[in-house]
Scaffold this motif. Structure first.
Motif, PDB file in Angstrom:
ATOM      1  N   ASP A  48     -15.013  -2.232 -36.298  1.00  0.00           N
ATOM      2  CA  ASP A  48     -14.668  -1.196 -35.317  1.00  0.00           C
ATOM      3  C   ASP A  48     -13.933  -1.777 -34.106  1.00  0.00           C
ATOM      4  N   ASP A  49     -13.621  -3.074 -34.169  1.00  0.00           N
ATOM      5  CA  ASP A  49     -12.905  -3.815 -33.120  1.00  0.00           C
ATOM      6  C   ASP A  49     -13.703  -3.914 -31.818  1.00  0.00           C
ATOM      7  N   ARG A  50     -15.018  -3.790 -31.940  1.00  0.00           N
ATOM      8  CA  ARG A  50     -15.907  -3.943 -30.785  1.00  0.00           C
ATOM      9  C   ARG A  50     -16.772  -5.168 -31.006  1.00  0.00           C
ATOM     10  N   ARG A  51     -17.143  -5.790 -29.895  1.00  0.00           N
ATOM     11  CA  ARG A  51     -18.010  -6.961 -29.970  1.00  0.00           C
ATOM     12  C   ARG A  51     -19.355  -6.608 -30.604  1.00  0.00           C
ATOM     13  N   LEU A  52     -19.968  -7.587 -31.228  1.00  0.00           N
ATOM     14  CA  LEU A  52     -21.284  -7.401 -31.827  1.00  0.00           C
ATOM     15  C   LEU A  52     -22.299  -7.034 -30.751  1.00  0.00           C
ATOM     16  N   PHE A  53     -22.353  -7.824 -29.664  1.00  0.00           N
ATOM     17  CA  PHE A  53     -23.263  -7.558 -28.546  1.00  0.00           C
ATOM     18  C   PHE A  53     -22.530  -7.480 -27.212  1.00  0.00           C
ATOM     19  N   GLY A  54     -21.667  -8.441 -26.930  1.00  0.00           N
ATOM     20  CA  GLY A  54     -20.948  -8.487 -25.655  1.00  0.00           C
ATOM     21  C   GLY A  54     -21.281  -9.742 -24.871  1.00  0.00           C
ATOM     22  N   ASP A  55     -20.529  -9.974 -23.798  1.00  0.00           N
ATOM     23  CA  ASP A  55     -20.679 -11.182 -22.985  1.00  0.00           C
ATOM     24  C   ASP A  55     -22.009 -11.272 -22.238  1.00  0.00           C
ATOM     25  N   SER A  56     -22.641 -10.130 -21.954  1.00  0.00           N
ATOM     26  CA  SER A  56     -23.868 -10.170 -21.155  1.00  0.00           C
ATOM     27  C   SER A  56     -25.098 -10.625 -21.939  1.00  0.00           C
ATOM     28  N   LYS A  57     -24.986 -10.704 -23.250  1.00  0.00           N
ATOM     29  CA  LYS A  57     -26.103 -11.191 -24.081  1.00  0.00           C
ATOM     30  C   LYS A  57     -25.842 -12.655 -24.407  1.00  0.00           C
ATOM     31  N   THR A  58     -26.532 -13.537 -23.691  1.00  0.00           N
ATOM     32  CA  THR A  58     -26.263 -14.969 -23.809  1.00  0.00           C
ATOM     33  C   THR A  58     -27.473 -15.737 -24.339  1.00  0.00           C
ATOM     34  N   TRP A  59     -27.177 -16.921 -24.872  1.00  0.00           N
ATOM     35  CA  TRP A  59     -28.249 -17.821 -25.318  1.00  0.00           C
ATOM     36  C   TRP A  59     -29.113 -18.227 -24.131  1.00  0.00           C
ATOM     37  N   ARG A  60     -28.495 -18.421 -22.985  1.00  0.00           N
ATOM     38  CA  ARG A  60     -29.243 -18.784 -21.773  1.00  0.00           C
ATOM     39  C   ARG A  60     -30.249 -17.687 -21.417  1.00  0.00           C
ATOM     40  N   GLY A  61     -29.805 -16.438 -21.488  1.00  0.00           N
ATOM     41  CA  GLY A  61     -30.696 -15.322 -21.196  1.00  0.00           C
ATOM     42  C   GLY A  61     -31.819 -15.213 -22.205  1.00  0.00           C
ATOM     43  N   LEU A  62     -31.485 -15.381 -23.471  1.00  0.00           N
ATOM     44  CA  LEU A  62     -32.477 -15.332 -24.542  1.00  0.00           C
ATOM     45  C   LEU A  62     -33.534 -16.428 -24.359  1.00  0.00           C
ATOM     46  N   CYS A  63     -33.075 -17.641 -24.109  1.00  0.00           N
ATOM     47  CA  CYS A  63     -34.007 -18.768 -23.918  1.00  0.00           C
ATOM     48  C   CYS A  63     -34.850 -18.593 -22.665  1.00  0.00           C
ATOM     49  N   SER A  64     -34.248 -18.093 -21.589  1.00  0.00           N
ATOM     50  CA  SER A  64     -35.011 -17.903 -20.351  1.00  0.00           C
ATOM     51  C   SER A  64     -36.084 -16.836 -20.533  1.00  0.00           C
ATOM     52  N   ALA A  65     -35.774 -15.782 -21.275  1.00  0.00           N
ATOM     53  CA  ALA A  65     -36.766 -14.734 -21.533  1.00  0.00           C
ATOM     54  C   ALA A  65     -37.955 -15.293 -22.308  1.00  0.00           C
ATOM     55  N   ILE A  66     -37.673 -16.074 -23.336  1.00  0.00           N
ATOM     56  CA  ILE A  66     -38.755 -16.661 -24.140  1.00  0.00           C
ATOM     57  C   ILE A  66     -39.567 -17.645 -23.304  1.00  0.00           C
ATOM     58  N   PHE A  67     -38.875 -18.466 -22.516  1.00  0.00           N
ATOM     59  CA  PHE A  67     -39.573 -19.450 -21.683  1.00  0.00           C
ATOM     60  C   PHE A  67     -40.497 -18.759 -20.671  1.00  0.00           C
ATOM     61  N   PHE A  68     -39.981 -17.766 -19.968  1.00  0.00           N
ATOM     62  CA  PHE A  68     -40.786 -17.123 -18.929  1.00  0.00           C
ATOM     63  C   PHE A  68     -41.910 -16.255 -19.481  1.00  0.00           C
ATOM     64  N   THR A  69     -41.703 -15.625 -20.635  1.00  0.00           N
ATOM     65  CA  THR A  69     -42.821 -14.877 -21.221  1.00  0.00           C
ATOM     66  C   THR A  69     -43.909 -15.830 -21.709  1.00  0.00           C
ATOM     67  N   THR A  70     -43.505 -17.007 -22.156  1.00  0.00           N
ATOM     68  CA  THR A  70     -44.491 -18.010 -22.557  1.00  0.00           C
ATOM     69  C   THR A  70     -45.324 -18.445 -21.347  1.00  0.00           C
ATOM     70  N   LEU A  71     -44.650 -18.674 -20.219  1.00  0.00           N
ATOM     71  CA  LEU A  71     -45.370 -19.041 -18.988  1.00  0.00           C
ATOM     72  C   LEU A  71     -46.305 -17.941 -18.515  1.00  0.00           C
ATOM     73  N   VAL A  72     -45.814 -16.709 -18.489  1.00  0.00           N
ATOM     74  CA  VAL A  72     -46.646 -15.582 -18.059  1.00  0.00           C
ATOM     75  C   VAL A  72     -47.846 -15.439 -18.986  1.00  0.00           C
ATOM     76  N   ALA A  73     -47.617 -15.591 -20.278  1.00  0.00           N
ATOM     77  CA  ALA A  73     -48.729 -15.512 -21.238  1.00  0.00           C
ATOM     78  C   ALA A  73     -49.766 -16.586 -20.944  1.00  0.00           C
ATOM     79  N   PHE A  74     -49.317 -17.808 -20.776  1.00  0.00           N
ATOM     80  CA  PHE A  74     -50.228 -18.921 -20.510  1.00  0.00           C
ATOM     81  C   PHE A  74     -51.076 -18.654 -19.268  1.00  0.00           C
ATOM     82  N   PHE A  75     -50.425 -18.222 -18.179  1.00  0.00           N
ATOM     83  CA  PHE A  75     -51.149 -18.009 -16.924  1.00  0.00           C
ATOM     84  C   PHE A  75     -51.999 -16.746 -16.913  1.00  0.00           C
ATOM     85  N   SER A  76     -51.775 -15.851 -17.882  1.00  0.00           N
ATOM     86  CA  SER A  76     -52.621 -14.650 -17.929  1.00  0.00           C
ATOM     87  C   SER A  76     -53.651 -14.698 -19.062  1.00  0.00           C
ATOM     88  N   GLY A  77     -53.795 -15.863 -19.680  1.00  0.00           N
ATOM     89  CA  GLY A  77     -54.834 -16.035 -20.689  1.00  0.00           C
ATOM     90  C   GLY A  77     -54.452 -15.616 -22.098  1.00  0.00           C
TER      91      GLY A  77
END
Length: 167
Positions: A48-77
């Motif tokens: 359809d000549d459109r990007r799969l996701f777009g520039d705003s969906k980045t590996w950095r964002g994906l990794c940061s989300a996983i990292f921070f949810t892991t931290l929040v999980a750890f600190f909340s038991g």
């Protein structure tokens, strides 16, 4: 702890994980700008000549989300692995929403009420309901609360120059 207070505590934990998963990419983007912001789709366009996701969906964002949810999980038991899975599933829901929005012809980072919050909140809460001790009613309430949080907090973050758009 009563059943009601335990249920409320589990819901608060899930909301905290959602806020971490959703907020981490925004905060990391604010802190780092374009540095290390490689798009997940590697600029791939579909038929359809459109990007799969777009520039705003980045590996950095994906990794940061996983990292921070892991931290929040750890600190909340919560088990850190559950936190990491939660972040990965939330971002999978976010990527799915982005994919659908691109197919609908919506602009990148364009608003699509409901589609912007439901997949990223429903997917991790449904698939991790047992380790998070959530019922179906809890999940429905969490998805609704997350939608409301996004509606109320995004304009504030925009005014604080943390988000690029008020939604």
């Amino acid at each position: 702890m009563t059943v009601l207070s335990l249920c409320l505590y589990c819901m608060i934990q899930a909301i905290a994980l959602l806020v971490a998963a959703n907020g981490a990419p925004v905060l990391i983007n604010k802190a780092l700008g374009k540095r290390w912001a490689w798009p997940v789709d590697n600029k791939l366009k579909l038929r359809d000549d459109r990007r799969l996701f777009g520039d705003s969906k980045t590996w950095r964002g994906l990794c940061s989300a996983i990292f921070f949810t892991t931290l929040v999980a750890f600190f909340s038991g919560i088990e850190p692995l559950t936190g990491a899975l939660f972040g990965a599933l939330a971002m999978t829901g976010d990527l799915l929403a982005s994919f659908i929005k691109r197919r609908m012809g919506r602009a990148e980072s364009g608003r699509a009420r409901g589609l912007d919050t439901v997949p990223e909140s429903l997917l991790p809460t449904m698939l991790l309901k047992e380790p998070l001790a959530l019922s179906l009613i809890d999940i429905i309430l969490i998805v609704a609360l997350f939608f409301l949080i996004e509606e109320w907090v995004s304009p504030i973050l925009y005014r604080l120059h943390i988000r690029k758009r008020p939604y």
